[in-house]
Scaffold this motif. Structure first.
Motif, PDB file in Angstrom:
ATOM      1  N   ILE A  39       0.856  -1.185   0.000  1.00  0.00           N
ATOM      2  CA  ILE A  39       0.000   0.000   0.000  1.00  0.00           C
ATOM      3  C   ILE A  39       0.893   1.236   0.000  1.00  0.00           C
ATOM      4  O   ILE A  39       1.753   1.385   0.870  1.00  0.00           O
ATOM      5  N   ALA A  40       0.714   2.094  -0.998  1.00  0.00           N
ATOM      6  CA  ALA A  40       1.476   3.337  -1.082  1.00  0.00           C
ATOM      7  C   ALA A  40       0.494   4.496  -1.212  1.00  0.00           C
ATOM      8  O   ALA A  40      -0.442   4.426  -2.021  1.00  0.00           O
ATOM      9  N   ASP A  41       0.698   5.520  -0.420  1.00  0.00           N
ATOM     10  CA  ASP A  41      -0.179   6.697  -0.439  1.00  0.00           C
ATOM     11  C   ASP A  41      -1.643   6.310  -0.293  1.00  0.00           C
ATOM     12  O   ASP A  41      -2.511   6.871  -0.957  1.00  0.00           O
ATOM     13  N   GLY A  42      -1.918   5.307   0.549  1.00  0.00           N
ATOM     14  CA  GLY A  42      -3.286   4.902   0.831  1.00  0.00           C
ATOM     15  C   GLY A  42      -3.940   4.033  -0.226  1.00  0.00           C
ATOM     16  O   GLY A  42      -5.105   3.666  -0.099  1.00  0.00           O
ATOM     17  N   ILE A  43      -3.192   3.678  -1.268  1.00  0.00           N
ATOM     18  CA  ILE A  43      -3.746   2.870  -2.368  1.00  0.00           C
ATOM     19  C   ILE A  43      -3.037   1.525  -2.418  1.00  0.00           C
ATOM     20  O   ILE A  43      -1.809   1.458  -2.425  1.00  0.00           O
ATOM     21  N   THR A 107      15.768   4.954   0.227  1.00  0.00           N
ATOM     22  CA  THR A 107      15.494   4.909   1.668  1.00  0.00           C
ATOM     23  C   THR A 107      14.067   5.366   1.880  1.00  0.00           C
ATOM     24  O   THR A 107      13.588   6.256   1.177  1.00  0.00           O
ATOM     25  N   LEU A 108      13.392   4.741   2.810  1.00  0.00           N
ATOM     26  CA  LEU A 108      12.046   5.161   3.157  1.00  0.00           C
ATOM     27  C   LEU A 108      11.676   4.666   4.532  1.00  0.00           C
ATOM     28  O   LEU A 108      12.308   3.777   5.089  1.00  0.00           O
ATOM     29  N   GLU A 109      10.655   5.303   5.060  1.00  0.00           N
ATOM     30  CA  GLU A 109      10.079   4.917   6.344  1.00  0.00           C
ATOM     31  C   GLU A 109       8.708   4.334   6.046  1.00  0.00           C
ATOM     32  O   GLU A 109       8.022   4.793   5.132  1.00  0.00           O
ATOM     33  N   ASP A 126       2.448  -4.163   3.638  1.00  0.00           N
ATOM     34  CA  ASP A 126       3.577  -3.236   3.645  1.00  0.00           C
ATOM     35  C   ASP A 126       3.031  -1.875   3.240  1.00  0.00           C
ATOM     36  O   ASP A 126       2.436  -1.739   2.158  1.00  0.00           O
ATOM     37  N   ILE A 127       3.208  -0.885   4.097  1.00  0.00           N
ATOM     38  CA  ILE A 127       2.614   0.434   3.879  1.00  0.00           C
ATOM     39  C   ILE A 127       3.722   1.490   3.853  1.00  0.00           C
ATOM     40  O   ILE A 127       4.550   1.553   4.763  1.00  0.00           O
TER      41      ILE A 127
END
Length: 128
Positions: A39-43, A107-109, A126-127
């Motif tokens: 899930i990325a940006d709620g989608i 890199t990301l959180e 995974d969000i």
């Protein structure tokens, strides 16, 4: 061992296997009907049903990165659900469709939510 302690051990084992590109280790505590969602940006942009499909995707994904590491920042438990805050870093191994080039660092959180039933992971989200 308490449910929470067992779940923590399963999560830590999964992350260790993920970081080592050990697909067999990643799936050892998964239910055969696992549901995986990215899930990325709620989608929800990617959904996988079943352990064989998860295995296939996880094996393919190992080629996308030269290095990758998830670091657990925190884990909170509520019944049979664990929310894991993670830091992620990786070095892209091939040119990706999103425009990232081999050798670039990512890199990301984010967070991963693990759902458990009878000591097995039944759903993983995974969000980011």
């Amino acid at each position: 061992m308490s449910n929470e302690a067992q779940q923590r051990q399963i999560i830590e084992s999964y992350v260790k296997a993920y970081n080592a590109f050990d697909v067999a280790g990643m799936v050892k505590d998964m239910h055969h009907d696992i549901v995986f969602e990215n899930i990325a940006d709620g989608i929800t942009n990617h959904k996988i049903l079943g352990i064989s499909a998860f295995l296939h995707q996880a094996e393919q994904a190992t080629a996308y990165f030269r290095e990758r590491e998830q670091r657990i920042k925190s884990i909170s438990f509520e019944e049979d659900v664990a929310e894991v805050e993670v830091s992620y870093s990786g070095v892209v191994g091939v040119d990706l469709p999103n425009g990232m080039q081999a050798g670039e660092e990512l890199t990301l959180e984010g967070k991963s939510i693990f759902y458990f039933e009878n000591g097995k992971i039944t759903k993983l989200q995974d969000i980011s």
